[in-house]
Enzyme design. Structure first.
Site, PDB file in Angstrom:
ATOM      1  N   LYS A 106       0.850  -1.197   0.000  1.00 50.47           N
ATOM      2  CA  LYS A 106       0.000   0.000   0.000  1.00 50.47           C
ATOM      3  C   LYS A 106       0.882   1.243   0.000  1.00 50.47           C
ATOM      4  O   LYS A 106       1.881   1.295   0.731  1.00 50.47           O
ATOM      5  CB  LYS A 106      -0.906  -0.021   1.233  1.00 50.47           C
ATOM      6  CG  LYS A 106      -1.924   1.101   1.282  1.00 50.47           C
ATOM      7  CD  LYS A 106      -2.829   0.968   2.508  1.00 50.47           C
ATOM      8  CE  LYS A 106      -3.880   2.067   2.571  1.00 50.47           C
ATOM      9  NZ  LYS A 106      -4.722   1.957   3.767  1.00 50.47           N
ATOM     10  N   SER A 181      -9.593   1.909   2.838  1.00 49.67           N
ATOM     11  CA  SER A 181      -8.746   2.647   1.935  1.00 49.67           C
ATOM     12  C   SER A 181      -7.711   1.786   1.220  1.00 49.67           C
ATOM     13  O   SER A 181      -7.127   2.225   0.232  1.00 49.67           O
ATOM     14  CB  SER A 181      -8.034   3.760   2.697  1.00 49.67           C
ATOM     15  OG  SER A 181      -7.198   3.202   3.701  1.00 49.67           O
ATOM     16  N   SER A 205      -9.741  -0.358   7.151  1.00 45.79           N
ATOM     17  CA  SER A 205      -9.194  -0.283   5.785  1.00 45.79           C
ATOM     18  C   SER A 205      -8.472  -1.510   5.261  1.00 45.79           C
ATOM     19  O   SER A 205      -8.133  -1.543   4.077  1.00 45.79           O
ATOM     20  CB  SER A 205      -8.269   0.920   5.670  1.00 45.79           C
ATOM     21  OG  SER A 205      -9.047   2.059   5.497  1.00 45.79           O
TER      22      SER A 205
HETATM   23  N1  GLN Z   1     -12.965   4.349   6.258  1.00 52.09           N
HETATM   24  C1  GLN Z   1     -12.416   4.792   7.495  1.00 52.09           C
HETATM   25  C2  GLN Z   1     -12.001   6.235   7.362  1.00 52.09           C
HETATM   26  O1  GLN Z   1     -12.238   6.795   6.358  1.00 52.09           O
HETATM   27  C3  GLN Z   1     -11.261   3.940   7.885  1.00 52.09           C
HETATM   28  C4  GLN Z   1     -10.039   4.211   7.116  1.00 52.09           C
HETATM   29  C5  GLN Z   1      -8.880   3.383   7.514  1.00 52.09           C
HETATM   30  O2  GLN Z   1      -9.008   2.351   8.164  1.00 52.09           O
HETATM   31  N2  GLN Z   1      -7.709   3.832   7.109  1.00 52.09           N
HETATM   32  O3  GLN Z   1     -11.443   6.816   8.229  1.00 52.09           O
END
Ligand code: GLN
Length: 512
Positions: A106, A181, A205
């Protein structure tokens, strides 16, 4: 075949051999296999690391244009690393189980000499001077890094649509999101564009995109995996973890990224076990608590159906399942959307056009204007929204009412989990309330998007480990089962996940 033979006549013998080799690799379809399977073939000298690399890159060439999992590919370097592994094998040296295995990373994890953008325009030219600890550890095993995957900008989002560059598509349906994400990492695994990958999980994410793409994703206990070199979003919640094709690869990759790191002040001094040894398909007598708040309102029917079927299967395997409760989980999302933006607003203050990355090219009068223009142009809407929310929540006069209150709720959620784990070995829920949604469907509605993590966020607030495994299809789209453990309960969640995986036998693949 005739045309193939005729074309071969025009080639030199070296080119001819190369062609035969690549035809052989394609027919072997090595890109479809798992790391543990490929390792056996490597050790028995049935295949070479270069052949694995060829197979994966030819797959990337075939499908990447459609899926768009990667921001950066490093093909030349990957082949060099693969060749080095083959040399080791040829010399009779022992190789690591991860040697020669193509991994996708990532783009929030720092890789020395390789562009690391965090999915953001503000870091679009950032080439780190150092490797994150996880990368150092994996390179020591002679893993083959093949590229950096797309993501929501600074890991803020649930669909990968917040990337400054382009959205990634779900390999199961190219009109839908892969989740986020870590959408690029999950899509790369589902589309067989990498053998294993790393994601990061602040509120879901790793697990949510794994669920939406029909692959396995694990968020480790907070502090188990070093965050050194992981670009910070919300430091008290962020963790790096594996996204893989099966539970065995997940345990395998976890084995090599865990462990104390003096470079990370929140790293725990804990002697990790060999997670592969936890994989026994025997869960008789294991006590499972089903979290009733996480299967109620807002959970799609198709998700519920698959979840219930999964529980029956676990019961047939000898697990004892009861309904249980996390009384304060209703407040988890609200607490998260104070705490995470608060930490982010502070962490993202460093992007000022001076120290890193992008700087505005507009004419400016002074420093302050330069900061403002750089941040105005460099950050996307969601990131700006979070910085504003977080700055507001931390401002004098509101600090106690918002941030202080959210921290109290966080403690209550930690207590809820503690109580549940007095009675149960693991807790279960669906991973995501819905299957993959259409691209654009929630983009303009942040609150609807935030709901995507309703089942995963409580786990981050409590710092616990959780895994998502595929548990069926709803209208042709994957559904994920979330298995949550107590702190350092990676072994037990892997064991339950493995038993479930073996019994369920999820074999479906997207057609691309
Ligand atoms: N979707 C969640 C957010 O937007 C979690 C994101 C994540 O785990 N990096 O914060």
């Amino acid at each position: 075949m005739l045309r193939f033979a005729a074309n071969c006549l025009l080639l030199t013998s070296g080119e001819y051999l190369g062609l035969i080799e690549s035809v052989r690799c394609e027919s072997l379809e090595l890109y479809k296999l798992t790391a543990h399977h490929l390792n056996k073939m490597l050790v028995s000298r049935e295949i070479s690391a270069v052949e694995i690399c060829q197979s994966v890159f030819s797959r990337i060439k075939k499908v990447e244009e459609k899926v768009k999992s990667y921001i950066t590919l490093i093909e030349e370097r990957a082949f060099k690393e693969a060749k080095a592994v083959d040399k080791k094998i040829k010399n009779g040296e022992e190789i690591s189980p991860l040697a020669g295995i193509p991994i996708a990373i990532k783009d929030v994890i720092c890789t020395k000499g390789v562009l690391t953008t965090c999915g953001s325009k503000i870091l679009s030219n950032f080439i780190p001077q150092y490797n994150a600890t996880v990368i150092e550890r994996l390179l020591r095993e002679n893993i083959v890094m093949i590229g950096k995957t797309n993501m929501d900008e600074f890991a803020m989002g649930s669909s990968t649509e917040n990337s400054s560059f382009f959205p990634t598509k779900n390999p199961w349906d190219l009109g839908r999101v892969p989740g986020g994400s870590s959408g690029g990492s999950a899509a790369a695994i589902a589309a067989d564009e990498a053998i294993i990958s790393l994601g990061s999980d602040t509120g879901g994410s790793i697990r949510q995109p794994a669920a939406l793409c029909g692959v396995v994703g694990l968020k480790p206990t907070y502090g188990l995996v070093s965050r050194y070199g992981l670009v910070a979003f919300a430091s008290s919640l962020d963790q790096i973890g594996p996204i893989t094709k099966d539970v065995t690869d997940c345990a395998l990759l976890l084995n090599y990224i865990v462990g104390y790191d003096p470079c990370d002040s929140t790293s725990l001094n804990y002697q990790p076990p060999n997670y592969l040894e936890a994989l026994k398909d025997e869960i008789k007598g294991i006590k499972i608590g089903m979290l009733k708040e996480l299967i109620g309102e807002g959970i799609e029917e198709g998700v519920k159906v698959n979840f219930k079927k999964s529980l029956s299967l676990l019961e047939r395997l000898g697990a004892i399942i009861e309904e249980t409760t996390l009384p304060h989980s209703d407040y988890a999302l609200s607490a998260y959307y104070i705490i995470a933006p608060a930490e982010a607003s502070s962490n993202l203050a460093r992007y000022d056009g001076v120290r890193y990355g992008f700087r505005t090219s507009q004419k400016v009068e002074d420093m302050v204007e330069m900061y403002m223009k750089t941040r105005g142009e460099g950050f996307g809407d969601e990131v700006k929204r979070r910085i504003m929310l977080g700055t507001y929540a931390l401002s004098a006069g509101y600090y106690e009412a918002y941030y202080g209150q959210a921290q109290k709720v966080r403690t209550l959620i930690v207590e809820d989990f503690k109580k549940a784990f007095e009675k149960y070995d693991v807790l279960v829920s669906p991973t995501s309330p819905t299957v993959a949604f259409k691209i654009g469907e929630k983009y303009d509605n942040p609150l609807a998007m935030y709901m995507s993590d309703i089942c995963t966020i409580p786990v981050n607030l409590a710092g616990l480990p959780a895994i998502s495994v595929p548990c069926g299809l709803s209208h042709g789209l994957p559904v994920g089962l979330q298995i949550i453990g107590p702190a350092f309960g990676e072994e037990i969640i892997l064991r339950v996940a493995y038993a479930f995986e073996q019994a369920f036998g999820f074999k479906e693949k997207p057609t691309l």
